[in-house]
Design an enzyme around this catalytic site. Structure first.
Site, PDB file in Angstrom:
ATOM      1  CE  LYS A   1      -4.066  -1.820   2.244  1.00  0.00           C
ATOM      2  NZ  LYS A   1      -4.688  -1.769   3.558  1.00  0.00           N
TER       3      LYS A   1
ATOM      4  CG  HIS B   1      -1.294   7.234   3.373  1.00  0.00           C
ATOM      5  ND1 HIS B   1      -1.622   7.852   4.545  1.00  0.00           N
ATOM      6  CD2 HIS B   1      -1.721   5.950   3.478  1.00  0.00           C
ATOM      7  CE1 HIS B   1      -2.231   6.984   5.327  1.00  0.00           C
ATOM      8  NE2 HIS B   1      -2.306   5.825   4.706  1.00  0.00           N
TER       9      HIS B   1
ATOM     10  CG  HIS C   1       1.797   5.416   6.561  1.00  0.00           C
ATOM     11  ND1 HIS C   1       1.459   5.251   5.240  1.00  0.00           N
ATOM     12  CD2 HIS C   1       1.191   4.416   7.227  1.00  0.00           C
ATOM     13  CE1 HIS C   1       0.693   4.181   5.118  1.00  0.00           C
ATOM     14  NE2 HIS C   1       0.501   3.662   6.314  1.00  0.00           N
TER      15      HIS C   1
END
Length: 572
Positions: free
Chosen positions: A131, A134, A137
């Site tokens: 994933k 982004h 995080h």
RNA sequence: GCGCCUGUAGCUCAGUCGGAUAGAGCAACUGCCUUCUAAGCAGUGGGUCAGGAGUUCGAAUCUCUUCAGGCGCGCCA
């Protein structure tokens, strides 16, 4: 020049107060406080608590105590104001003590030995494999990275763990999606984006065809049973993801001691089940096996799902057991979003119920959400802001500012990187971590006022002065020259760094350091803006004393920023 | 419904283990680049600390209550 003695002024006054009042030292230490304004002194003793036992008005007590202090070499003057007894340090002595202390300590100024022999684990960042990394995080990443540095500064041995989200039913979904629509050639080119695309597609199709969910479950089961082909695919996802993450960590200058993520515990969960079983804690409920926590006012904690697979709670408990054995931690910190507060409360409760007294040493350090003005961030729908893009944008913006302000600078890229990334980190570390951040390019790229560039600028200005002065040694200083209000306020701030580090660790709040260093720079800017240093009409004694203060300030600014993961630049 | 959190200047937030006139940045306005980098400095205006009640010598801070918002509440993490 007289002999310099580094000493603890606060402790000295506390001891004197103990003698004068008969109150225990520890009690006095708790009572004394810093007055709200410098005019009121350096340390205050509130006399209100004595009012009851002495049956006298606080102001009268203060007045009484005042007469007992005649002042000494270190205490300049003592003054009763209302119910307070205010102490003023001998400014010259204090300046000497602080500056000499900083000169000797260097980057270990503000450090401590309280953590000697103790290990603090900080779990942070923990992105999910396959994933995007982004902007959300960054909260965990920035806070965790800073906390680790803060604890280390206090002498603790630290372990940085990246608890990768590399296990769970989501991988069943991803594998299922990959087998259906995955194109290896396309994925090779842009792994995370492509995997995200098919993951999003899976969720779309799943809404129409719920049987996909069963298929995904089946794949995860296969993964848990080490089925070769599925495992190989999973390993591939993990490898390419880590490679991408590494790029961001390098930009942020962040490293980990362990990448033991969720998958690492896949073979360590049976033990958890056995322990809980043995203690008679596992009960059957709607086909699942759970630990009842109703006595603690919490919903039950699921250990084994009704399909027989494990769940994240099981993995987190296995991880805690493993960490206790491997590191024998003094503190086990989880830097994970506040929405998971209940989850951590539950697993800590289960660990405690299982008879492990170190459950109390586990701590969930939560943080807020990164929100968007209009929509909510959702990986499932594919609308994400990549952290790498944010960092690059900040660097580019910084580059523009440099181009405008100092076009002749040599190492523009390096400077732009340190300032741009610093600005982003600062934004995430400037407030209480539980506060949500509304993402906005404007505020993220605002380099004026309280910001990383502001702090870095102050540092660069100080360094510039020292360079122009020829990087002097400054051994014999007349500290009498530093007793003016502006110098003294700065010196007081330099002195309080250790207290800021302690309170940041105590509450696991990096923003305490952030505020500290911002205030320090404010005072420093004020100082060099009002007090000429290298001007020809400044006599040598004064010049050297001021240079010593610049040197100390610059050193502490750098150390403090480093605790936030923010680097400094020599020129900007 | 239950639980946790939040509500302080126009905006973003400190201050919340009771204490001295409630602070900062941004935004607005005014000054300062012939003197150490103007990503800076100096200054002005701006607050019923969501509302109410209580405890206390003293409350933004503690208790109760009302209102507003956020998050969480067994097979996702």
């Amino acid at each position: 020049m007289q002999e310099l003695i580094i000493m603890d002024f606060k402790e000295h006054i506390i001891n004197s107060l103990t003698e004068a009042t008969g109150i225990e030292t520890a009690e006095v230490a708790k009572l004394v406080e810093t007055p709200p304004e410098m005019k009121l002194g350096d340390l205050a003793f509130p006399c209100f608590v004595l009012a009851k036992t002495l049956r006298k008005a606080p102001a009268a007590i203060a007045k009484d105590l005042e007469s007992k202090f005649t002042g000494d070499e270190y205490i300049g003057r003592v003054e009763a104001v209302g119910g307070y007894l205010n102490f003023f340090y001998n400014r010259e002595k204090f300046a000497g003590s602080v500056l000499e202390g900083i000169r000797e300590a260097g980057e270990s100024w503000g450090s401590s030995t309280e953590g000697e022999g103790k290990t603090v684990i900080v779990e942070f960042s923990s992105p999910n494999i396959a994933k995007p990394f982004h902007i959300g995080h960054l909260f965990s990443t920035a806070v965790g990275n800073s906390l680790e540095k803060i604890w280390r500064h206090l002498g603790y041995n630290t372990v940085k763990i990246n608890h990768l989200g590399d296990w769970g039913t989501q991988f069943g979904k991803l594998i299922s999606a990959y087998k259906r629509w995955g194109d290896p050639a396309v994925i090779e080119k842009d792994p995370i984006n492509e995997l995200l695309k098919i993951y999003v597609r899976f969720h779309e199709e799943e809404e129409k065809d719920p049987s996909l969910d069963d298929e995904a479950r089946e794949y995860f089961k296969m993964l848990e049973e080490n089925e070769p082909e599925t495992t190989k695919l999973w390993q591939y996802f993990r490898d390419i993801s880590l490679k991408e993450f590494e790029r961001v960590y390098n930009m942020l200058n962040i490293s980990f001691d362990s990448y033991a993520g969720e998958s690492f515990y896949s073979d360590k969960m049976q033990e958890v089940v056995d322990i809980l079983d043995e203690k008679g804690l596992l009960v059957e409920s709607e086909g699942a096996r759970v630990v009842d926590l109703s006595d603690k006012g919490m919903p039950p904690c699921i250990i084994i799902k009704s399909d027989g697979a494990t769940i994240y709670a099981t993995r987190d408990i296995a991880a805690a057991l493993y960490r206790k054995r491997t590191y024998d931690f003094y503190k086990n910190i989880y830097v994970v979003g506040t929405p998971q507060a209940l989850h951590f409360k539950q697993i800590f409760a289960v660990i405690e119920k299982a008879g492990f007294d170190w459950a109390k040493d586990c701590e969930h350090v939560g943080f807020g959400l990164v929100k968007f003005p209009d929509k909510k961030l959702s990986t499932r729908h594919g609308d994400v802001v990549f952290l790498e893009d944010v960092l690059n944008e900040a660097i580019a913006k910084t580059r523009e500012v440099i181009e405008e302000n100092s076009p002749e600078m040599e190492n523009k890229d390096e400077v732009a990187k340190k300032i741009g990334i610093g600005a982003i980190l600062y934004t995430f570390l400037k407030n209480n971590r539980e506060k949500d951040i509304v993402f906005s390019w404007d505020s993220m790229l605002d380099f004026e006022g309280e910001s990383a560039p502001y702090c870095q600028y102050g540092y660069a200005r100080g360094r510039s002065i020292l360079r122009r002065a020829g990087e002097p040694e400054l051994k014999e200083i007349d500290f009498k020259k530093l007793t003016g209000d502006e110098e003294y306020a700065l010196i007081r701030q330099l002195d309080s760094f250790g207290a800021a580090v302690k309170s940041a660790a105590e509450r696991n709040e990096p923003f305490h350091i952030n505020r500290y260093v911002t205030n320090l720079v404010k005072l420093f800017n004020k100082f060099y803006n009002s007090q000429p240093i290298l001007r020809s009409d400044v006599d040598e004694e004064t010049r050297n004393a001021r240079l010593a203060l610049v040197k100390a300030s610059v050193s502490v600014i750098k150390t403090a920023l480093a605790l936030l993961g923010i680097e400094t630049v020599e020129k900007m």
